[in-house]
Design a protein around this motif. Structure first.
Motif, PDB file in Angstrom:
ATOM      1  N   LEU A   1      37.360-105.829  59.461  1.00  0.00           N
ATOM      2  CA  LEU A   1      36.302-106.544  60.176  1.00  0.00           C
ATOM      3  C   LEU A   1      35.249-105.588  60.719  1.00  0.00           C
ATOM      4  O   LEU A   1      34.061-105.923  60.786  1.00  0.00           O
ATOM      5  CB  LEU A   1      36.898-107.360  61.321  1.00  0.00           C
ATOM      6  N   VAL A   2      35.675-104.410  61.108  1.00  0.00           N
ATOM      7  CA  VAL A   2      34.731-103.418  61.637  1.00  0.00           C
ATOM      8  C   VAL A   2      33.930-102.767  60.511  1.00  0.00           C
ATOM      9  O   VAL A   2      32.697-102.691  60.572  1.00  0.00           O
ATOM     10  CB  VAL A   2      35.478-102.346  62.459  1.00  0.00           C
ATOM     11  N   THR A   3      34.614-102.322  59.478  1.00  0.00           N
ATOM     12  CA  THR A   3      33.915-101.614  58.399  1.00  0.00           C
ATOM     13  C   THR A   3      33.067-102.544  57.549  1.00  0.00           C
ATOM     14  O   THR A   3      32.076-102.109  56.951  1.00  0.00           O
ATOM     15  CB  THR A   3      34.911-100.875  57.501  1.00  0.00           C
ATOM     16  N   GLY A   4      33.421-103.831  57.498  1.00  0.00           N
ATOM     17  CA  GLY A   4      32.697-104.759  56.636  1.00  0.00           C
ATOM     18  C   GLY A   4      31.542-105.470  57.297  1.00  0.00           C
ATOM     19  O   GLY A   4      30.849-106.264  56.641  1.00  0.00           O
ATOM     20  N   ASN A   5      31.299-105.223  58.587  1.00  0.00           N
ATOM     21  CA  ASN A   5      30.231-105.933  59.297  1.00  0.00           C
ATOM     22  C   ASN A   5      29.051-104.991  59.535  1.00  0.00           C
ATOM     23  O   ASN A   5      29.146-104.050  60.326  1.00  0.00           O
ATOM     24  CB  ASN A   5      30.749-106.470  60.633  1.00  0.00           C
ATOM     25  N   PRO A   6      27.916-105.229  58.881  1.00  0.00           N
ATOM     26  CA  PRO A   6      26.768-104.322  59.025  1.00  0.00           C
ATOM     27  C   PRO A   6      26.130-104.350  60.403  1.00  0.00           C
ATOM     28  O   PRO A   6      25.259-103.503  60.692  1.00  0.00           O
ATOM     29  CB  PRO A   6      25.790-104.838  57.954  1.00  0.00           C
ATOM     30  N   LEU A   7      26.504-105.271  61.266  1.00  0.00           N
ATOM     31  CA  LEU A   7      25.929-105.312  62.604  1.00  0.00           C
ATOM     32  C   LEU A   7      26.444-104.184  63.493  1.00  0.00           C
ATOM     33  O   LEU A   7      25.845-103.878  64.523  1.00  0.00           O
ATOM     34  CB  LEU A   7      26.221-106.660  63.266  1.00  0.00           C
ATOM     35  N   PHE A   8      27.563-103.567  63.114  1.00  0.00           N
ATOM     36  CA  PHE A   8      28.039-102.395  63.844  1.00  0.00           C
ATOM     37  C   PHE A   8      27.325-101.161  63.288  1.00  0.00           C
ATOM     38  O   PHE A   8      27.455-100.859  62.095  1.00  0.00           O
ATOM     39  CB  PHE A   8      29.552-102.234  63.682  1.00  0.00           C
ATOM     40  N   ASP A   9      26.591-100.460  64.141  1.00  0.00           N
ATOM     41  CA  ASP A   9      25.982 -99.226  63.661  1.00  0.00           C
ATOM     42  C   ASP A   9      27.040 -98.132  63.596  1.00  0.00           C
ATOM     43  O   ASP A   9      28.204 -98.329  63.992  1.00  0.00           O
ATOM     44  CB  ASP A   9      24.786 -98.811  64.527  1.00  0.00           C
ATOM     45  N   ALA A  10      26.650 -96.984  63.095  1.00  0.00           N
ATOM     46  CA  ALA A  10      27.631 -95.918  62.854  1.00  0.00           C
ATOM     47  C   ALA A  10      28.333 -95.501  64.141  1.00  0.00           C
ATOM     48  O   ALA A  10      29.547 -95.259  64.149  1.00  0.00           O
ATOM     49  CB  ALA A  10      26.936 -94.721  62.205  1.00  0.00           C
ATOM     50  N   ALA A  11      27.579 -95.442  65.232  1.00  0.00           N
ATOM     51  CA  ALA A  11      28.180 -94.989  66.491  1.00  0.00           C
ATOM     52  C   ALA A  11      29.195 -95.997  67.009  1.00  0.00           C
ATOM     53  O   ALA A  11      30.313 -95.625  67.391  1.00  0.00           O
ATOM     54  CB  ALA A  11      27.084 -94.759  67.529  1.00  0.00           C
ATOM     55  N   GLU A  12      28.812 -97.277  67.006  1.00  0.00           N
ATOM     56  CA  GLU A  12      29.739 -98.290  67.515  1.00  0.00           C
ATOM     57  C   GLU A  12      30.952 -98.414  66.593  1.00  0.00           C
ATOM     58  O   GLU A  12      32.084 -98.582  67.067  1.00  0.00           O
ATOM     59  CB  GLU A  12      29.049 -99.642  67.659  1.00  0.00           C
ATOM     60  N   ARG A  13      30.714 -98.310  65.301  1.00  0.00           N
ATOM     61  CA  ARG A  13      31.829 -98.404  64.357  1.00  0.00           C
ATOM     62  C   ARG A  13      32.829 -97.280  64.618  1.00  0.00           C
ATOM     63  O   ARG A  13      34.053 -97.494  64.599  1.00  0.00           O
ATOM     64  CB  ARG A  13      31.305 -98.352  62.924  1.00  0.00           C
ATOM     65  N   ALA A  14      32.333 -96.092  64.864  1.00  0.00           N
ATOM     66  CA  ALA A  14      33.219 -94.952  65.127  1.00  0.00           C
ATOM     67  C   ALA A  14      34.025 -95.172  66.406  1.00  0.00           C
ATOM     68  O   ALA A  14      35.228 -94.865  66.457  1.00  0.00           O
ATOM     69  CB  ALA A  14      32.399 -93.669  65.218  1.00  0.00           C
TER      70      ALA A  14
END
Length: 338
Positions: free
Chosen positions: A179-192
């Motif tokens: 869900l985290v890696t597949g959602n483009p609304l999370f930018d790189a910082a938030e995804r990390a």
């Protein structure tokens, strides 16, 4: 929008989804679906008797078919999208396994994901809004629901075989990551940042799993518009399109929030106690069951995040991505107490 199909006027409500891609817009599908519904009515000695009311959403098509002059003289045709088409077969099975707690369909076509349901009485939401019920009735409702869930434990494998998605506690870390890696609304910082908390999530899952509460059917969206209140102390649960097979206590997520928002945090503990009472005797103490409920409610945000992608093919995903991202963020924002 009003149209005339056969002899009946049809009123279509598309809500805030005017561009939703659904089979309702296919004339051949529409004629076949309505013909199937009419045959289902006829098998019960019923026939259409007025305006059709259609509710078109990206996840389902719902048609209210009038069968007489009274407010409750109606039946409901529902067609789910491919990812929740299991609901039709599940509805038929639940009517056998937990009769009295669910609606008994008038007709089911499990292969096509179609079902025809009778009118089941007023919504619990309407009863609450009228002031005829309150937090005490909410507690009765979730206790009744929990008893049904416990009776469904022996059927968990059969429920999964109907196509209901699995969301077992041990699988949640992988679901979270997807869900985290597949959602483009999370930018790189938030995804990390989110992925950096995977270990904490895995610890929660391991603790919850250790309490030994068996998997069952989780409605995943048990709000007051998904419960019918046909009489005093009587409740009927319906609309299983977001359901999964997983930790049963996740079902508390939506009721806890609804009761806290409407009646204040003091109303939550009696609700939780009423829900947990049918689960006593499994081995965990009352304190351990309450801790398990806290964990399961927190983790249930993942089920809500995933269910937003059960849509008809071709539907724009912007709203789904936003809702899913909000639920993923809730996973780590929730208070660890009631």
């Amino acid at each position: 929008m009003r149209t005339t199909d056969d002899e009946w006027t049809t009123v279509v409500d598309r809500g805030r989804f005017p561009d939703a891609v659904t089979p309702w817009d296919d004339g051949d599908w529409r004629r076949e679906a309505l013909g199937w519904a009419r045959r289902g009515l006829a098998a019960h000695g019923l026939a259409e008797a007025g305006t059709r009311e259609v509710r078109v959403r990206p996840w389902s098509v719902l048609v209210r078919l009038r069968t007489g002059p009274g407010d409750r003289d109606a039946a409901w045709f529902k067609a789910g999208n491919p990812d929740n088409a299991f609901e039709a077969g599940l509805a038929g099975a639940l009517a056998d396994w937990v009769p009295g707690d669910v609606m008994t369909p008038l007709a089911v076509d499990a292969e096509r994901g179609w079902m025809l349901l009778p009118d089941g009485g007023p919504l619990f939401r309407d009863v609450l809004d009228a002031g005829a019920a309150g937090p005490a009735e909410w507690a009765v409702a979730v206790g009744r629901y929990a008893r049904a869930q416990r009776r469904l434990v022996p059927h968990a494998d059969r429920i999964a075989a109907l196509g209901v998605p699995g969301a077992g506690t041990r699988d949640l870390p992988d679901l979270f990551e997807s869900l985290v890696t597949g959602n483009p609304l999370f930018d790189a910082a938030e995804r990390a940042v989110l992925l950096g908390r995977r270990g904490l999530l895995a610890d929660w899952c391991a603790e919850l799993d250790a309490y030994g509460v068996p998997d069952s059917l989780d409605h995943c969206d048990l709000h007051d518009g998904q419960i019918l209140a046909p009489g005093a102390g009587r409740f009927t649960f319906f609309d299983w399109g977001d359901a999964c097979v997983g930790h049963p206590f996740g079902s508390l997520l939506v009721p806890v929030r609804a009761v806290a928002e409407r009646y204040g945090p003091g109303a939550v503990a009696p609700l939780v106690d009423a829900y947990l009472e049918p689960w006593s005797g499994l081995g965990p103490s009352a304190a351990e069951l309450r801790r398990a409920a806290l964990l399961a409610v927190r983790l249930a945000a993942l089920g809500r995040a995933g269910s937003w992608f059960r849509l008809f093919p071709g539907t724009p995903l912007d709203d789904s991505r936003e809702a899913s991202a909000a639920w993923v963020r809730e996973l780590f924002a929730a208070d660890d107490a009631w």
